[in-house]
Write a protein that holds these residues in place. Sequence first.
Motif, PDB file in Angstrom:
ATOM      1  N   LEU A 122      35.712  84.485  16.210  1.00 40.68           N
ATOM      2  CA  LEU A 122      35.902  83.247  16.970  1.00 40.68           C
ATOM      3  C   LEU A 122      35.355  82.043  16.213  1.00 40.68           C
ATOM      4  N   VAL A 123      34.221  82.213  15.548  1.00 37.58           N
ATOM      5  CA  VAL A 123      33.666  81.132  14.726  1.00 37.58           C
ATOM      6  C   VAL A 123      34.632  80.802  13.597  1.00 37.58           C
ATOM      7  N   LEU A 124      35.166  81.820  12.944  1.00 42.70           N
ATOM      8  CA  LEU A 124      36.102  81.607  11.840  1.00 42.70           C
ATOM      9  C   LEU A 124      37.334  80.837  12.312  1.00 42.70           C
ATOM     10  N   HIS A 125      37.968  81.302  13.374  1.00 42.50           N
ATOM     11  CA  HIS A 125      39.197  80.646  13.839  1.00 42.50           C
ATOM     12  C   HIS A 125      38.928  79.264  14.418  1.00 42.50           C
ATOM     13  N   GLY A 126      37.853  79.130  15.173  1.00 44.20           N
ATOM     14  CA  GLY A 126      37.529  77.830  15.755  1.00 44.20           C
ATOM     15  C   GLY A 126      37.184  76.793  14.712  1.00 44.20           C
ATOM     16  N   SER A 127      36.378  77.185  13.728  1.00 44.37           N
ATOM     17  CA  SER A 127      36.000  76.231  12.689  1.00 44.37           C
ATOM     18  C   SER A 127      37.185  75.907  11.786  1.00 44.37           C
ATOM     19  N   VAL A 187      30.066  82.939   7.226  1.00 42.87           N
ATOM     20  CA  VAL A 187      29.015  83.730   6.575  1.00 42.87           C
ATOM     21  C   VAL A 187      27.692  83.582   7.322  1.00 42.87           C
ATOM     22  N   ALA A 188      27.370  82.368   7.749  1.00 44.77           N
ATOM     23  CA  ALA A 188      26.120  82.153   8.486  1.00 44.77           C
ATOM     24  C   ALA A 188      26.128  82.906   9.807  1.00 44.77           C
ATOM     25  N   ALA A 189      27.251  82.888  10.517  1.00 40.61           N
ATOM     26  CA  ALA A 189      27.349  83.614  11.781  1.00 40.61           C
ATOM     27  C   ALA A 189      27.206  85.115  11.550  1.00 40.61           C
ATOM     28  N   ALA A 239      38.618  71.421   0.473  1.00 35.62           N
ATOM     29  CA  ALA A 239      37.215  71.813   0.381  1.00 35.62           C
ATOM     30  C   ALA A 239      36.507  71.680   1.724  1.00 35.62           C
ATOM     31  N   ALA A 240      36.832  70.629   2.464  1.00 29.12           N
ATOM     32  CA  ALA A 240      36.215  70.433   3.773  1.00 29.12           C
ATOM     33  C   ALA A 240      36.585  71.562   4.719  1.00 29.12           C
ATOM     34  N   VAL A 241      37.838  71.957   4.705  1.00 31.39           N
ATOM     35  CA  VAL A 241      38.296  73.011   5.620  1.00 31.39           C
ATOM     36  C   VAL A 241      37.815  74.380   5.161  1.00 31.39           C
ATOM     37  N   ALA A 242      38.124  74.740   3.934  1.00 31.60           N
ATOM     38  CA  ALA A 242      37.798  76.089   3.441  1.00 31.60           C
ATOM     39  C   ALA A 242      36.295  76.294   3.283  1.00 31.60           C
ATOM     40  N   GLY A 243      35.616  75.325   2.708  1.00 32.73           N
ATOM     41  CA  GLY A 243      34.179  75.467   2.488  1.00 32.73           C
ATOM     42  C   GLY A 243      33.392  75.520   3.783  1.00 32.73           C
ATOM     43  N   THR A 244      33.701  74.629   4.709  1.00 36.13           N
ATOM     44  CA  THR A 244      32.989  74.610   5.981  1.00 36.13           C
ATOM     45  C   THR A 244      33.259  75.880   6.770  1.00 36.13           C
ATOM     46  N   THR A 245      34.502  76.306   6.809  1.00 33.32           N
ATOM     47  CA  THR A 245      34.851  77.531   7.533  1.00 33.32           C
ATOM     48  C   THR A 245      34.139  78.742   6.934  1.00 33.32           C
ATOM     49  N   ALA A 246      34.154  78.843   5.621  1.00 34.19           N
ATOM     50  CA  ALA A 246      33.486  79.962   4.963  1.00 34.19           C
ATOM     51  C   ALA A 246      31.981  79.935   5.201  1.00 34.19           C
ATOM     52  N   GLY A 247      31.376  78.762   5.085  1.00 31.96           N
ATOM     53  CA  GLY A 247      29.935  78.652   5.295  1.00 31.96           C
ATOM     54  C   GLY A 247      29.520  79.027   6.708  1.00 31.96           C
ATOM     55  N   LEU A 248      30.254  78.551   7.702  1.00 31.37           N
ATOM     56  CA  LEU A 248      29.932  78.887   9.089  1.00 31.37           C
ATOM     57  C   LEU A 248      30.162  80.365   9.376  1.00 31.37           C
ATOM     58  N   ASP A 265      22.826  91.970  13.154  1.00 28.83           N
ATOM     59  CA  ASP A 265      21.864  92.979  13.602  1.00 28.83           C
ATOM     60  C   ASP A 265      22.193  93.524  14.992  1.00 28.83           C
ATOM     61  N   ASP A 266      23.299  93.077  15.575  1.00 25.91           N
ATOM     62  CA  ASP A 266      23.753  93.560  16.876  1.00 25.91           C
ATOM     63  C   ASP A 266      24.221  95.000  16.739  1.00 25.91           C
ATOM     64  N   SER A 267      23.610  95.918  17.496  1.00 28.75           N
ATOM     65  CA  SER A 267      23.926  97.337  17.365  1.00 28.75           C
ATOM     66  C   SER A 267      25.254  97.716  18.018  1.00 28.75           C
ATOM     67  N   THR A 268      25.787  96.875  18.886  1.00 24.34           N
ATOM     68  CA  THR A 268      27.045  97.206  19.561  1.00 24.34           C
ATOM     69  C   THR A 268      28.260  96.941  18.692  1.00 24.34           C
ATOM     70  N   GLY A 269      28.132  96.111  17.707  1.00 23.02           N
ATOM     71  CA  GLY A 269      29.258  95.767  16.846  1.00 23.02           C
ATOM     72  C   GLY A 269      30.121  94.653  17.405  1.00 23.02           C
ATOM     73  N   LEU A 270      29.773  94.147  18.567  1.00 21.31           N
ATOM     74  CA  LEU A 270      30.569  93.078  19.170  1.00 21.31           C
ATOM     75  C   LEU A 270      30.375  91.735  18.477  1.00 21.31           C
ATOM     76  N   PHE A 271      29.400  91.665  17.609  1.00 14.62           N
ATOM     77  CA  PHE A 271      29.186  90.409  16.880  1.00 14.62           C
ATOM     78  C   PHE A 271      30.411  90.042  16.049  1.00 14.62           C
ATOM     79  N   VAL A 272      31.207  91.039  15.674  1.00 15.43           N
ATOM     80  CA  VAL A 272      32.404  90.786  14.873  1.00 15.43           C
ATOM     81  C   VAL A 272      33.384  89.899  15.647  1.00 15.43           C
TER      82      VAL A 272
END
Length: 122
Positions: A98-103, A78-80, A67-76, A86-93
């Motif tokens: 990076l947030v997903l893999h790092g977390s 989704v929040a990111a 739960a700590a790993v999956a829940g925290t990763t999912a929450g971060l 709203d970034d029009s370039t699409g680079l936010f992906v």
Amino acid sequence: MRRGVWWRKSAGQSVWMLGMGVVAAGLWAGWLGGTESGPYEVWQVAGLVLSLLVVVCWAAFRRRVVAAVAGTTAGLTVAAWCDWSDDSTGLFVVGVALVLHGSLFATALVSTLVRYVAPGPR
């Protein structure tokens, strides 16, 4: 295992995961939310990391590593996504990935270390 008990365990795990995800997303909003322009300040990111460290360690100590790993990763993640989509370039992906893999890596490492080093509830 008695009949009908399996669903309690999986429901409890799901509740923990959902709770960890909500806490992680809430901490993201609390520390990083409200920035109108420019990059985040160092103190904001440090505050988020330290807050998450406390929550993840607590969950791992309570033997809720998944739960700590999956829940925290999912929450971060989704929040990111919500924060940056709203970034029009699409680079936010790229940033979200990076947030997903790092977390995922960081929470797995911290949770595993806490679970096997600290004597938690049996």
